[in-house]
Each structure stands twice: as C-alpha cells, then as structure tokens.
Write a protein that holds these residues in place. Structure first.
Motif, PDB file in Angstrom:
ATOM      1  N   ALA A   1      10.896  82.342  60.643  1.00 28.12           N
ATOM      2  CA  ALA A   1       9.698  82.463  59.854  1.00 28.12           C
ATOM      3  C   ALA A   1       9.607  81.063  58.953  1.00 28.12           C
ATOM      4  CB  ALA A   1       9.295  83.820  59.149  1.00 28.12           C
ATOM      5  N   VAL A   2      10.143  80.117  59.170  1.00 25.65           N
ATOM      6  CA  VAL A   2      10.298  78.962  58.292  1.00 25.65           C
ATOM      7  C   VAL A   2       9.319  77.784  58.825  1.00 25.65           C
ATOM      8  CG1 VAL A   2      12.020  77.094  57.665  1.00 25.65           C
ATOM      9  CG2 VAL A   2      12.560  79.498  57.519  1.00 25.65           C
ATOM     10  N   LEU A   3       9.144  77.576  60.065  1.00 31.39           N
ATOM     11  CA  LEU A   3       8.524  76.438  60.512  1.00 31.39           C
ATOM     12  C   LEU A   3       7.059  76.738  60.531  1.00 31.39           C
ATOM     13  CD1 LEU A   3      11.340  75.605  63.153  1.00 31.39           C
ATOM     14  CD2 LEU A   3      10.665  74.182  61.307  1.00 31.39           C
ATOM     15  N   SER A   4       6.416  76.840  59.467  1.00 36.26           N
ATOM     16  CA  SER A   4       4.899  77.129  59.474  1.00 36.26           C
ATOM     17  C   SER A   4       4.170  76.234  60.498  1.00 36.26           C
ATOM     18  CB  SER A   4       4.475  76.771  58.103  1.00 36.26           C
ATOM     19  OG  SER A   4       5.155  77.595  57.068  1.00 36.26           O
ATOM     20  N   LEU A   5       4.448  75.192  60.389  1.00 43.73           N
ATOM     21  CA  LEU A   5       3.568  73.898  61.394  1.00 43.73           C
ATOM     22  C   LEU A   5       4.375  73.456  62.616  1.00 43.73           C
ATOM     23  CD1 LEU A   5       1.749  71.919  58.532  1.00 43.73           C
ATOM     24  CD2 LEU A   5       1.057  73.833  59.797  1.00 43.73           C
ATOM     25  N   GLY A   6       5.456  74.263  62.966  1.00 46.33           N
ATOM     26  CA  GLY A   6       6.292  74.010  64.118  1.00 46.33           C
ATOM     27  C   GLY A   6       7.314  72.829  63.886  1.00 46.33           C
ATOM     28  N   HIS A   7       8.172  72.605  64.782  1.00 39.48           N
ATOM     29  CA  HIS A   7       9.204  71.239  64.941  1.00 39.48           C
ATOM     30  C   HIS A   7       8.528  70.254  64.808  1.00 39.48           C
ATOM     31  CE1 HIS A   7      12.644  74.303  65.856  1.00 39.48           C
ATOM     32  NE2 HIS A   7      11.647  74.969  66.526  1.00 39.48           N
ATOM     33  N   ALA A   8       9.140  69.196  64.107  1.00 43.40           N
ATOM     34  CA  ALA A   8       8.806  67.947  64.074  1.00 43.40           C
ATOM     35  C   ALA A   8       7.384  67.637  63.770  1.00 43.40           C
ATOM     36  CB  ALA A   8       9.212  67.215  65.408  1.00 43.40           C
ATOM     37  N   ASN A   9       6.703  68.298  63.051  1.00 42.48           N
ATOM     38  CA  ASN A   9       5.193  68.102  62.726  1.00 42.48           C
ATOM     39  C   ASN A   9       5.085  66.711  62.245  1.00 42.48           C
ATOM     40  OD1 ASN A   9       3.227  68.359  60.562  1.00 42.48           O
ATOM     41  ND2 ASN A   9       2.591  69.934  62.082  1.00 42.48           N
ATOM     42  N   SER A  10       4.099  66.072  62.706  1.00 41.14           N
ATOM     43  CA  SER A  10       4.005  64.792  62.251  1.00 41.14           C
ATOM     44  C   SER A  10       3.450  64.756  60.984  1.00 41.14           C
ATOM     45  CB  SER A  10       2.761  64.134  63.204  1.00 41.14           C
ATOM     46  OG  SER A  10       1.491  64.809  63.144  1.00 41.14           O
ATOM     47  N   LEU A  11       2.571  65.375  60.461  1.00 39.27           N
ATOM     48  CA  LEU A  11       2.237  65.584  58.828  1.00 39.27           C
ATOM     49  C   LEU A  11       3.427  65.580  57.920  1.00 39.27           C
ATOM     50  CD1 LEU A  11      -1.087  67.885  59.087  1.00 39.27           C
ATOM     51  CD2 LEU A  11      -0.936  65.322  58.922  1.00 39.27           C
ATOM     52  N   LEU A  12       4.138  66.342  58.285  1.00 36.85           N
ATOM     53  CA  LEU A  12       5.208  66.806  57.395  1.00 36.85           C
ATOM     54  C   LEU A  12       6.469  65.524  57.420  1.00 36.85           C
ATOM     55  CD1 LEU A  12       6.017  70.398  57.850  1.00 36.85           C
ATOM     56  CD2 LEU A  12       4.316  69.332  56.515  1.00 36.85           C
ATOM     57  N   ASN A  13       6.497  65.157  58.608  1.00 39.17           N
ATOM     58  CA  ASN A  13       7.223  63.800  58.920  1.00 39.17           C
ATOM     59  C   ASN A  13       6.983  62.659  58.180  1.00 39.17           C
ATOM     60  OD1 ASN A  13       9.145  65.217  60.603  1.00 39.17           O
ATOM     61  ND2 ASN A  13       8.032  64.339  62.483  1.00 39.17           N
ATOM     62  N   GLU A  14       5.612  62.611  57.847  1.00 40.51           N
ATOM     63  CA  GLU A  14       4.956  61.412  57.294  1.00 40.51           C
ATOM     64  C   GLU A  14       5.140  61.533  55.927  1.00 40.51           C
ATOM     65  OE1 GLU A  14       0.537  59.092  56.658  1.00 40.51           O
ATOM     66  OE2 GLU A  14       0.686  61.130  57.964  1.00 40.51           O
ATOM     67  N   ALA A  15       5.007  63.048  55.215  1.00 40.57           N
ATOM     68  CA  ALA A  15       5.050  63.090  53.572  1.00 40.57           C
ATOM     69  C   ALA A  15       6.542  63.073  53.463  1.00 40.57           C
ATOM     70  CB  ALA A  15       4.786  64.639  53.647  1.00 40.57           C
ATOM     71  N   LEU A  16       7.573  63.259  54.386  1.00 39.22           N
ATOM     72  CA  LEU A  16       8.847  63.151  53.950  1.00 39.22           C
ATOM     73  C   LEU A  16       9.330  61.752  53.998  1.00 39.22           C
ATOM     74  CD1 LEU A  16      11.657  64.663  53.144  1.00 39.22           C
ATOM     75  CD2 LEU A  16      11.967  64.836  55.846  1.00 39.22           C
ATOM     76  N   GLN A  17       8.904  60.886  55.011  1.00 35.78           N
ATOM     77  CA  GLN A  17       9.077  59.499  55.225  1.00 35.78           C
ATOM     78  C   GLN A  17       8.695  58.796  54.051  1.00 35.78           C
ATOM     79  OE1 GLN A  17      10.970  57.892  57.272  1.00 35.78           O
ATOM     80  NE2 GLN A  17      10.615  55.693  56.321  1.00 35.78           N
ATOM     81  N   GLN A  18       7.389  59.150  53.581  1.00 35.53           N
ATOM     82  CA  GLN A  18       6.748  58.255  52.391  1.00 35.53           C
ATOM     83  C   GLN A  18       7.437  58.740  51.131  1.00 35.53           C
ATOM     84  OE1 GLN A  18       2.582  59.554  52.145  1.00 35.53           O
ATOM     85  NE2 GLN A  18       2.046  58.115  53.986  1.00 35.53           N
ATOM     86  N   GLN A  19       7.818  60.000  50.606  1.00 36.79           N
ATOM     87  CA  GLN A  19       8.685  60.316  49.842  1.00 36.79           C
ATOM     88  C   GLN A  19       9.953  59.772  49.505  1.00 36.79           C
ATOM     89  OE1 GLN A  19       7.269  61.926  46.831  1.00 36.79           O
ATOM     90  NE2 GLN A  19       9.328  61.007  46.136  1.00 36.79           N
ATOM     91  N   SER A  20      10.617  59.653  50.797  1.00 36.78           N
ATOM     92  CA  SER A  20      11.895  59.208  50.686  1.00 36.78           C
ATOM     93  C   SER A  20      12.033  57.681  50.596  1.00 36.78           C
ATOM     94  CB  SER A  20      12.302  59.507  52.010  1.00 36.78           C
ATOM     95  OG  SER A  20      11.936  58.416  53.282  1.00 36.78           O
ATOM     96  N   GLU A  21      11.019  56.839  50.372  1.00 38.10           N
ATOM     97  CA  GLU A  21      11.108  55.633  50.213  1.00 38.10           C
ATOM     98  C   GLU A  21      10.741  55.235  48.660  1.00 38.10           C
ATOM     99  OE1 GLU A  21       8.393  53.927  52.687  1.00 38.10           O
ATOM    100  OE2 GLU A  21       9.501  53.900  54.583  1.00 38.10           O
ATOM    101  N   LYS A  22      10.407  56.476  47.890  1.00 37.06           N
ATOM    102  CA  LYS A  22      10.141  56.167  46.688  1.00 37.06           C
ATOM    103  C   LYS A  22      11.110  56.931  45.758  1.00 37.06           C
ATOM    104  CE  LYS A  22       5.821  58.030  46.996  1.00 37.06           C
ATOM    105  NZ  LYS A  22       4.564  58.585  46.506  1.00 37.06           N
ATOM    106  N   LEU A  23      11.516  58.369  46.040  1.00 36.15           N
ATOM    107  CA  LEU A  23      12.317  58.985  44.947  1.00 36.15           C
ATOM    108  C   LEU A  23      12.896  60.140  45.886  1.00 36.15           C
ATOM    109  CD1 LEU A  23      13.302  58.521  42.047  1.00 36.15           C
ATOM    110  CD2 LEU A  23      11.642  60.384  41.277  1.00 36.15           C
TER     111      LEU A  23
END
Length: 373
Positions: free
Chosen positions: A39-61
């Motif tokens: 019951a963890v993967l609300s939006l499924g595996h490798a969701n593009s929206l979450l990938n994008e959010a993580l990538q953008q934040q990883s480049e800032k802080l």
C-alpha cells in the motif's frame, strides 16, 4: 547463509524493474503487482510525475536540518489538513515513527499514560508501537514493553466501555485494520468511541498509515466514519514510494510539542517533501478520488461474481478475499507463481492493494489469475 539478518520472510523473487502496476524480475518474468510495496506506491512504479519532482529537487537541496525554516513543509502540511478539522503537521520518516510521535503527543498533552488499542491491530515495531499492537507474535522475545496499553477486541462495544474511564489518555485504532485481516470498524463501534472519548476526555488517535492518502477512495479512511480524530498518523502512500511519515493534529494540541520536545534528523527532508507534495496534489483531486471509488466498485463486483468462494472485504483499493480458514499463505504462493503478487492480511485473508492507478484491464487480469489457482 546471507550477510543480511533473517528478520524478513523473503520471497525468492528478485524484482529489478517496474512501471505502473507491472514489475519484472531478474529473469525477465512479468508480474502484476497487487502489493504496491504494501500500500505504498500510490501512483505505481516509476511514475513520471514523481520522478520529475525528485529529479528537480535533487538538483537544488537534498537535506537541511529542521533547525531551519521550511516553506515546503509548511505547504505540504497545509495540503494535508486542508478542509479538515485538523490544523498542524509534524513530519518523520515512517509509519512506526508517526505512531510513536502520536503516542508521545497524546501522553504529553493529557498527562495520562493509559492508551486503549485493539486486537488484530498493527501500529509498528518500536517499543511503544509494539506495545500498542494487538498481535502477540509481534511482541514475543523482546522483554518488558512500554506501559500502559490495554488491548480489547475490535468492534466490541461492551469491552471498550468496560475499560474506558478517566485514567485513559487516548484510544488508538485503524478504522480498517490492514495487517490483521482487512477488518472495518462498525458504525456502532465508532459511535461508542465518540461517546466514551467525550465522556472521559479521551483523545482519539487514528492510524492512517495504510488506509490514508486516498487508499480507501477518500483522503483519509476516517472520512468514511463519524470520527473526528484528535491525531492522525500517516506514511506508506504519502511518499508514493519515497520514505516519509507524518502526524496531523487538532489545534488544541499545538502547544504540547514545544522546541526540544520531539525531533528527527531526516524527517520532512526536501526530497521526501517534494515527492509527497506531488502525490497529494494528484491523489487529493476529487476526480482522482472518484476514480478510485469507481475502480473499487468494479473490483468488488467482479471479485464477488467470479470468486464466490471468498468473502470480499475492505474499502477503496484496500481489499481482501476472506478464505474463511488459514490458507491465505498458500494462495499468495500460487498467485506469485502465476504472475500475480499479493500479500496476506492475517492468516485467512488475501490482501489486494494495487497502485491507485490500476486499470480495469489489470483488475480483470488479476481476477483471471486468481480464478485459476
């Protein structure tokens, strides 16, 4: 022999890739994942929206201490309490930590240490959350536990009223028990909780670690009931796969946790908050919630028609097939061999917790596999 401790009953499958509801192992075999990391993967595996959010934040802080202001935490907290009776949030890293914080908050606020919990519940594996959990197998071998927790049968109004008095600081429950068998609280039981909490000044803690964040077709499972909990714990689906937990609380509890009273190094870190915000922006939309409800209705209907030997239980996309006897583990193994990943809930129930983005075609495929077992 392995370098890892043997505390998990690991399956022999080594998953290496996932997309949506599908995963593949290291041999190239495809599976439908109706566990979604439990019951963890609300939006499924490798969701593009979450990938994008993580990538953008990883480049800032990546990390900043909670000694500093966090507008991002403020925004996420506001999103979680919006249009509820709750007002404040505290972020941590897991469900056990969230429940530990909820217990601490309740005890400190009321000055009372006695907490009522329920049989077949599961609240975590720290010392306090083990003590709160209504399953003896979780507690065996660990010595004296945190006092004072009184555990009574779930949905037993008389048992609840027999122990609820002015000495009790909180009642802690899941409105739908996940690990203990997908058991839903009855309206009469919810009414009794409301009555005794009002009569004796008892706080109500609702553990939404598994049921929250749209899993049951509403933002929080307590919204299916007449409960207005004082404290709510969250984790699992909140990060869509990235570790994060939280508690939410009513305004009256705000002053209880002053500076230095509780803390965590990694809780509410920028990466987790960025991903969780994207999850909430997606799954709390009314259209998304209605889609979960529609998928749930479809799944329940098809499961009842095509697998009449089971009793269908649960709400939203936290569903269970009650076998009526302790054979769920056998079905889990057979389903895995046939390309469907499911998980037990207790000994009698096959738990179905696919991503909230599951399709009707995938539900049909899962049911087809279950029919052949």
């Amino acid at each position: 022999m392995t370098v890892l401790f043997n505390n998990y009953g690991r399956r022999s499958v080594h998953l290496v890739k996932g997309k949506g509801t599908e995963v593949w192992d290291d041999k190239g075999k495809r599976y439908l994942d109706f566990t979604s990391g439990i019951a963890v993967l609300s939006l499924g595996h490798a969701n593009s929206l979450l990938n994008e959010a993580l990538q953008q934040q990883s480049e800032k802080l990546w990390h900043v201490s909670n000694l500093f202001e966090s507008p991002e935490q403020e925004q996420l907290g506001a999103s979680l309490v919006k249009d509820t009776h709750l007002a404040h949030a505290l972020f941590c890293n897991s469900g056990a930590e969230a429940n530990e914080a909820a217990i601490k908050l309740a005890r400190k606020h009321t000055g009372k240490h006695h907490i009522i919990t329920f049989e077949k519940s599961f609240h975590g594996r720290t010392y306090a959350t083990m003590a709160a959990t209504g399953q003896e197998k979780v507690k065996q071998g660990f010595g004296p536990l945190v006092e004072k927790f009184t555990t009574v049968p779930f949905n037993d109004v008389a048992a609840l009223k027999a122990v609820a008095d002015a000495s009790v600081g909180a009642i802690m429950l899941e409105v739908i028990q996940g690990e203990g068998g997908v058991n839903a609280a009855t309206p009469a039981f919810i009414q009794a909780i409301n009555e005794v909490s009002a009569e004796h000044g008892i706080l109500v803690i609702v553990d939404e670690v598994q049921t929250g964040i749209a899993r049951t077709g509403k933002r929080y499972a307590f919204e299916h009931t007449a409960l207005k909990p004082d404290i709510v714990s969250l984790a699992k689906g909140l990060g869509g796969g990235f570790p994060i937990g939280a508690i939410l609380a009513q305004p009256a509890l705000y002053d209880t946790l002053g500076p230095g009273s509780h803390g965590t190094t990694f809780g509410g870190n920028p990466l987790a908050v960025a991903v969780a915000q994207k999850v909430i922006d997606t799954v709390f939309e009314q259209e998304f919630l209605e889609q979960v409800q529609a998928l749930s209705a479809y799944a329940k209907d098809q499961l009842s028609k095509k697998l009449p030997q089971f009793k269908v239980v649960g709400e939203g996309l936290l569903l269970g097939l009650d076998c009526g006897e302790p054979v769920a583990a056998d079905y889990v193994k057979k389903a895995e061999a046939a390309g469907l990943l499911v998980v037990q809930a207790g000994t009698d129930v096959i738990r179905l917790v696919p991503p909230l983005t599951v399709t009707k075609a995938e539900i049909d495929e899962a049911i087809s596999i279950l029919q052949e077992l």
